[in-house]
Design a protein around this motif. Structure first.
Motif, PDB file in Angstrom:
ATOM      1  N   ILE A 192       5.250  -4.306   9.851  1.00 57.63           N
ATOM      2  CA  ILE A 192       5.705  -3.028   9.315  1.00 57.63           C
ATOM      3  C   ILE A 192       4.799  -2.538   8.182  1.00 57.63           C
ATOM      4  CG2 ILE A 192       7.604  -1.872   8.097  1.00 57.63           C
ATOM      5  CD1 ILE A 192       9.522  -3.577   9.756  1.00 57.63           C
ATOM      6  N   PRO A 193       4.410  -3.418   7.223  1.00 62.44           N
ATOM      7  CA  PRO A 193       3.529  -2.944   6.154  1.00 62.44           C
ATOM      8  C   PRO A 193       2.191  -2.429   6.676  1.00 62.44           C
ATOM      9  CG  PRO A 193       4.465  -5.059   5.566  1.00 62.44           C
ATOM     10  CD  PRO A 193       4.827  -4.803   6.989  1.00 62.44           C
ATOM     11  N   LEU A 194       1.647  -3.113   7.668  1.00 66.74           N
ATOM     12  CA  LEU A 194       0.359  -2.700   8.219  1.00 66.74           C
ATOM     13  C   LEU A 194       0.471  -1.358   8.932  1.00 66.74           C
ATOM     14  CD1 LEU A 194      -2.564  -3.558   8.539  1.00 66.74           C
ATOM     15  CD2 LEU A 194      -1.930  -4.665  10.668  1.00 66.74           C
ATOM     16  N   ILE A 195       1.543  -1.157   9.665  1.00 65.48           N
ATOM     17  CA  ILE A 195       1.773   0.129  10.351  1.00 65.48           C
ATOM     18  C   ILE A 195       1.920   1.245   9.327  1.00 65.48           C
ATOM     19  CG2 ILE A 195       3.397   1.423  11.787  1.00 65.48           C
ATOM     20  CD1 ILE A 195       3.935  -1.248  13.273  1.00 65.48           C
ATOM     21  N   GLY A 196       2.689   0.977   8.253  1.00 61.29           N
ATOM     22  CA  GLY A 196       2.861   1.971   7.188  1.00 61.29           C
ATOM     23  C   GLY A 196       1.544   2.315   6.522  1.00 61.29           C
ATOM     24  N   LEU A 197       0.694   1.317   6.297  1.00 64.12           N
ATOM     25  CA  LEU A 197      -0.617   1.557   5.693  1.00 64.12           C
ATOM     26  C   LEU A 197      -1.482   2.428   6.597  1.00 64.12           C
ATOM     27  CD1 LEU A 197      -2.648   0.956   3.417  1.00 64.12           C
ATOM     28  CD2 LEU A 197      -3.326  -1.073   4.705  1.00 64.12           C
ATOM     29  N   ILE A 221      -1.079   3.488  -6.613  1.00 62.84           N
ATOM     30  CA  ILE A 221      -1.641   3.191  -5.282  1.00 62.84           C
ATOM     31  C   ILE A 221      -2.063   1.730  -5.199  1.00 62.84           C
ATOM     32  CG2 ILE A 221      -3.613   3.640  -3.759  1.00 62.84           C
ATOM     33  CD1 ILE A 221      -3.373   6.600  -4.595  1.00 62.84           C
ATOM     34  N   LEU A 222      -2.673   1.213  -6.258  1.00 63.46           N
ATOM     35  CA  LEU A 222      -3.065  -0.192  -6.278  1.00 63.46           C
ATOM     36  C   LEU A 222      -1.838  -1.099  -6.178  1.00 63.46           C
ATOM     37  CD1 LEU A 222      -5.440  -2.150  -6.552  1.00 63.46           C
ATOM     38  CD2 LEU A 222      -5.131  -2.045  -9.020  1.00 63.46           C
ATOM     39  N   ALA A 223      -0.759  -0.733  -6.870  1.00 68.56           N
ATOM     40  CA  ALA A 223       0.480  -1.505  -6.791  1.00 68.56           C
ATOM     41  C   ALA A 223       1.055  -1.438  -5.377  1.00 68.56           C
ATOM     42  CB  ALA A 223       1.491  -0.976  -7.808  1.00 68.56           C
ATOM     43  N   ALA A 224       0.993  -0.271  -4.752  1.00 67.85           N
ATOM     44  CA  ALA A 224       1.493  -0.122  -3.385  1.00 67.85           C
ATOM     45  C   ALA A 224       0.658  -0.968  -2.413  1.00 67.85           C
ATOM     46  CB  ALA A 224       1.465   1.341  -2.973  1.00 67.85           C
ATOM     47  N   LEU A 225      -0.653  -0.954  -2.574  1.00 68.43           N
ATOM     48  CA  LEU A 225      -1.508  -1.778  -1.709  1.00 68.43           C
ATOM     49  C   LEU A 225      -1.224  -3.258  -1.889  1.00 68.43           C
ATOM     50  CD1 LEU A 225      -4.952   0.052  -1.872  1.00 68.43           C
ATOM     51  CD2 LEU A 225      -3.481  -0.251   0.119  1.00 68.43           C
ATOM     52  N   ASP A 226      -0.944  -3.672  -3.126  1.00 71.35           N
ATOM     53  CA  ASP A 226      -0.582  -5.064  -3.378  1.00 71.35           C
ATOM     54  C   ASP A 226       0.673  -5.426  -2.589  1.00 71.35           C
ATOM     55  OD1 ASP A 226      -0.346  -7.673  -4.745  1.00 71.35           O
ATOM     56  OD2 ASP A 226       1.334  -6.704  -5.763  1.00 71.35           O
ATOM     57  N   SER A 227       1.651  -4.536  -2.588  1.00 74.06           N
ATOM     58  CA  SER A 227       2.884  -4.787  -1.847  1.00 74.06           C
ATOM     59  C   SER A 227       2.634  -4.835  -0.344  1.00 74.06           C
ATOM     60  CB  SER A 227       3.920  -3.718  -2.156  1.00 74.06           C
ATOM     61  OG  SER A 227       4.314  -3.794  -3.498  1.00 74.06           O
ATOM     62  N   VAL A 228       1.781  -3.957   0.155  1.00 72.98           N
ATOM     63  CA  VAL A 228       1.475  -3.937   1.586  1.00 72.98           C
ATOM     64  C   VAL A 228       0.782  -5.230   2.008  1.00 72.98           C
ATOM     65  CG1 VAL A 228       0.065  -2.818   3.362  1.00 72.98           C
ATOM     66  CG2 VAL A 228       1.430  -1.433   1.795  1.00 72.98           C
ATOM     67  N   ASP A 244      14.055  -5.864   3.113  1.00 75.48           N
ATOM     68  CA  ASP A 244      14.658  -5.476   1.837  1.00 75.48           C
ATOM     69  C   ASP A 244      13.827  -5.954   0.650  1.00 75.48           C
ATOM     70  OD1 ASP A 244      15.311  -8.096   2.489  1.00 75.48           O
ATOM     71  OD2 ASP A 244      17.315  -8.013   1.616  1.00 75.48           O
ATOM     72  N   ILE A 245      13.254  -7.129   0.756  1.00 73.42           N
ATOM     73  CA  ILE A 245      12.377  -7.641  -0.298  1.00 73.42           C
ATOM     74  C   ILE A 245      11.118  -6.783  -0.373  1.00 73.42           C
ATOM     75  CG2 ILE A 245      10.994  -9.626  -1.059  1.00 73.42           C
ATOM     76  CD1 ILE A 245      13.992 -10.102  -1.271  1.00 73.42           C
ATOM     77  N   PHE A 246      10.563  -6.420   0.792  1.00 75.45           N
ATOM     78  CA  PHE A 246       9.358  -5.597   0.812  1.00 75.45           C
ATOM     79  C   PHE A 246       9.605  -4.225   0.193  1.00 75.45           C
ATOM     80  CE2 PHE A 246       6.900  -2.283   3.006  1.00 75.45           C
ATOM     81  CZ  PHE A 246       5.640  -2.607   2.523  1.00 75.45           C
ATOM     82  N   VAL A 294       5.364   0.012  -7.777  1.00 82.04           N
ATOM     83  CA  VAL A 294       4.814   1.353  -8.023  1.00 82.04           C
ATOM     84  C   VAL A 294       5.395   1.942  -9.304  1.00 82.04           C
ATOM     85  CG1 VAL A 294       4.754   3.719  -7.142  1.00 82.04           C
ATOM     86  CG2 VAL A 294       4.237   1.817  -5.619  1.00 82.04           C
ATOM     87  N   ILE A 295       6.700   1.810  -9.466  1.00 79.68           N
ATOM     88  CA  ILE A 295       7.353   2.381 -10.648  1.00 79.68           C
ATOM     89  C   ILE A 295       6.908   1.666 -11.922  1.00 79.68           C
ATOM     90  CG2 ILE A 295       9.596   2.627 -11.801  1.00 79.68           C
ATOM     91  CD1 ILE A 295      10.752   3.186  -8.946  1.00 79.68           C
ATOM     92  N   ILE A 296       6.852   0.348 -11.892  1.00 75.09           N
ATOM     93  CA  ILE A 296       6.423  -0.398 -13.080  1.00 75.09           C
ATOM     94  C   ILE A 296       4.982  -0.058 -13.435  1.00 75.09           C
ATOM     95  CG2 ILE A 296       5.855  -2.715 -13.923  1.00 75.09           C
ATOM     96  CD1 ILE A 296       8.383  -3.691 -12.498  1.00 75.09           C
ATOM     97  N   ALA A 297       4.114   0.015 -12.440  1.00 74.05           N
ATOM     98  CA  ALA A 297       2.714   0.338 -12.707  1.00 74.05           C
ATOM     99  C   ALA A 297       2.574   1.730 -13.313  1.00 74.05           C
ATOM    100  CB  ALA A 297       1.894   0.237 -11.418  1.00 74.05           C
ATOM    101  N   ALA A 298       3.281   2.703 -12.749  1.00 67.95           N
ATOM    102  CA  ALA A 298       3.214   4.064 -13.285  1.00 67.95           C
ATOM    103  C   ALA A 298       3.794   4.128 -14.693  1.00 67.95           C
ATOM    104  CB  ALA A 298       3.943   5.032 -12.354  1.00 67.95           C
ATOM    105  N   LEU A 299       4.904   3.413 -14.929  1.00 65.55           N
ATOM    106  CA  LEU A 299       5.489   3.395 -16.271  1.00 65.55           C
ATOM    107  C   LEU A 299       4.567   2.738 -17.294  1.00 65.55           C
ATOM    108  CD1 LEU A 299       9.254   2.632 -15.557  1.00 65.55           C
ATOM    109  CD2 LEU A 299       8.254   4.770 -16.384  1.00 65.55           C
TER     110      LEU A 299
END
Length: 122
Positions: A2-7, A33-40, A55-57, A65-70
């Motif tokens: 799923i993460p790869l398809i989303g990417l 974006i870097l935080a999102a890529l880390d998650s993917v 759910d964990i993903f 993403v939110i923590i990085a932006a904050l």
């Protein structure tokens, strides 16, 4: 998977949709974006290990993403480049996950195995 398809979908959409990001957000968006890529990459790694949980993903994706932006926003308010901490952490995790993914794919190719799922027997 799923993460790869989303990417892939995100990359395709990004190539065809014209989205202008205001200059005021120029620090926040790359860190997010870097935080999102880390998650993917983490999700793809978990998928290869047969440990992926959506759910964990999802919670990790949006949480990162939110923590990085904050962090970037807080750094701007304090006039301190705190976003560099997020860049360092997420960047190192991204490269670490990529290295593990690469090793797993090479090992699976050598052994002729398919991706192992949590419910499969070894």
């Amino acid at each position: 998977m799923i993460p790869l398809i989303g990417l892939i979908i995100g990359i395709i959409l990004g190539m065809f949709l014209k989205v202008d990001i205001p200059a005021a957000y120029s620090t926040y968006v790359p860190v997010a974006i870097l935080a999102a890529l880390d998650s993917v990459f983490g999700g793809f790694r978990a998928s290869l290990e047969g440990k992926f949980q959506s759910d964990i993903f999802i919670s990790g994706f949006f949480g990162n993403v939110i923590i990085a932006a904050l962090l970037a926003y807080l750094g701007d308010r304090l006039n301190v480049p705190i976003y560099l901490a997020a860049v360092f952490v997420f960047g190192s995790r991204l490269f670490n996950n990529f290295a593990i993914i690469r090793r797993q794919i090479i090992d699976m190719a050598k052994e002729g195995k398919h991706v192992r799922r949590k419910n499969d027997e070894a």
